[in-house]
Design an enzyme around this catalytic site. Structure first.
Site, PDB file in Angstrom:
ATOM      1  N   TYR A  41       0.841  -1.198   0.000  1.00 22.43           N
ATOM      2  CA  TYR A  41       0.000   0.000   0.000  1.00 22.43           C
ATOM      3  C   TYR A  41       0.885   1.261   0.000  1.00 22.43           C
ATOM      4  CZ  TYR A  41      -4.392  -2.419   1.494  1.00 22.43           C
ATOM      5  OH  TYR A  41      -5.519  -3.200   1.595  1.00 22.43           O
ATOM      6  N   CYS A  72      -2.175  -1.372  10.262  1.00 21.65           N
ATOM      7  CA  CYS A  72      -1.375  -0.887   9.133  1.00 21.65           C
ATOM      8  C   CYS A  72      -1.269   0.623   9.288  1.00 21.65           C
ATOM      9  CB  CYS A  72      -2.073  -1.250   7.825  1.00 21.65           C
ATOM     10  SG  CYS A  72      -1.260  -0.596   6.349  1.00 21.65           S
ATOM     11  N   THR A  74       0.035   2.752   7.139  1.00 19.97           N
ATOM     12  CA  THR A  74      -0.295   3.422   5.881  1.00 19.97           C
ATOM     13  C   THR A  74      -1.812   3.589   5.765  1.00 19.97           C
ATOM     14  OG1 THR A  74       1.628   2.318   4.935  1.00 19.97           O
ATOM     15  CG2 THR A  74       0.090   3.307   3.390  1.00 19.97           C
ATOM     16  N   CYS A 183       5.751   1.051  10.576  1.00 16.21           N
ATOM     17  CA  CYS A 183       5.140   0.150   9.590  1.00 16.21           C
ATOM     18  C   CYS A 183       5.082  -1.199  10.282  1.00 16.21           C
ATOM     19  CB  CYS A 183       5.989   0.069   8.326  1.00 16.21           C
ATOM     20  SG  CYS A 183       5.477  -1.257   7.203  1.00 16.21           S
ATOM     21  N   THR A 184       3.929  -1.845  10.229  1.00 21.38           N
ATOM     22  CA  THR A 184       3.771  -3.080  11.011  1.00 21.38           C
ATOM     23  C   THR A 184       4.572  -4.250  10.444  1.00 21.38           C
ATOM     24  OG1 THR A 184       1.716  -3.514   9.807  1.00 21.38           O
ATOM     25  CG2 THR A 184       1.538  -2.446  11.971  1.00 21.38           C
TER      26      THR A 184
HETATM   27  N1  DGL Z   1       2.315  -2.746   7.045  1.00 21.11           N
HETATM   28  C1  DGL Z   1       1.925  -1.509   6.449  1.00 21.11           C
HETATM   29  C2  DGL Z   1       2.116  -0.333   7.385  1.00 21.11           C
HETATM   30  O1  DGL Z   1       2.077  -0.484   8.584  1.00 21.11           O
HETATM   31  C3  DGL Z   1       2.423  -1.114   5.113  1.00 21.11           C
HETATM   32  C4  DGL Z   1       2.986  -2.069   4.149  1.00 21.11           C
HETATM   33  C5  DGL Z   1       2.695  -1.673   2.725  1.00 21.11           C
HETATM   34  O2  DGL Z   1       3.375  -0.811   2.161  1.00 21.11           O
HETATM   35  O3  DGL Z   1       1.736  -2.226   2.204  1.00 21.11           O
HETATM   36  O4  DGL Z   1       2.250   0.774   6.933  1.00 21.11           O
END
Ligand code: DGL
Length: 266
Positions: A41, A72, A74, A183-184
């Protein structure tokens, strides 16, 4: 209330949040959704991320969840407000609890965030931290190579180490004492990150503070599972369910008997 909590991410990242959720709320059931067919994402535009997040939210709401945990960063940065506009159940994002945890941990007042390109460019962490602690100095660093490594199940190696060293080298010229994994996916890489930054900087994983937040909300709204509840968990992916099951249980450290495939738009 026995209904599950919905938890979602673009892929395997949210499992770092699930791990802590199962530990801190062991009587709650969950439905996890990984949008692995559309990960990452973090390199996409806001409108696109919002469309994806609303679709995933719709699916989870249709499954009868009692609350939604956006695992997430994002998705939180791009779409927490639209999710709350569209659905009337409790919806918890990860950026506000993560920011509070970072502020609580930092003595120098210099805090760094590593996250996706979208999260860093959105300024969500920077703005939230400055709102809560106006004199804080906040640094943001996007690390776009990290998520694809995790999605492939590649959690160490020279290439990854070199990327981590490069992304984190800016810390040497700062007084940062607290690094937020914004970011997780990144807690899956915490040993590589620790090696790149040395022993002195505190690493904050926003997941724990976020679980305390959802616990508080469930309590306040009378939504906690009854004492002694035996939880049931479901795992869903828009990607390949066999890949999700194999890598997912390794990352989670918890067996997944079955993973459901749920198709998402395109
Ligand atoms: N795990 C997601 C977050 O915490 C992002 C990973 C992605 O770029 O899809 O932002």
């Amino acid at each position: 209330m026995r209904s599950p909590v919905g938890i979602f991410d673009s892929g395997f990242g949210g499992l770092t949040v699930v791990r802590q959720f199962l530990h801190l709320l062991p009587e709650e059931s969950i439905i996890y959704f990984g949008d692995n067919a559309r990960v990452p994402y973090g390199s996409r535009a806001r409108g696109r991320i919002q469309t994806f997040v609303l679709e995933v939210g719709q699916y989870l709401v249709e499954q009868g969840i009692k609350a939604l945990l956006v695992a997430c960063n994002t998705a939180t940065a791009a779409a927490l407000a639209v999710l709350r506009e569209k659905f009337s159940l409790p919806i918890i994002g990860i950026i506000e609890p993560g920011s509070r945890a970072a502020i609580g941990a930092s003595r120098s007042g210099e805090i760094a965030i590593v996250a996706t390109e979208y999260t860093i460019a959105s300024g969500s962490y920077q703005d939230t931290i400055k709102r809560l602690r106006p004199r804080a100095r906040v640094y943001g660093q996007a690390c776009p190579l990290f998520v694809p490594f995790v999605e492939r199940g590649q959690l160490n190696g020279r290439e990854l180490e070199a990327a981590a060293e490069e992304y984190l080298s800016f810390l040497a010229n700062t007084n940062v004492d607290t690094l937020v994994l914004g970011c997780t996916h990144y807690p899956h890489l915490s040993s590589i990150i620790r090696r790149a930054i040395g022993p002195d900087i505190r690493i904050i994983d926003p997941a724990e503070a976020t679980i305390w937040e959802i616990k508080k909300v469930l309590e306040q709204d009378g939504l906690l599972a009854p004492e002694g509840n035996v939880p049931q968990h479901r795992f869903c992916t828009s990607g390949d369910p066999e890949h999700f099951r194999r890598l997912g249980q390794q990352l989670l450290g918890f067996p997944m008997e079955q993973v459901e495939h749920v198709a998402m738009g395109e």
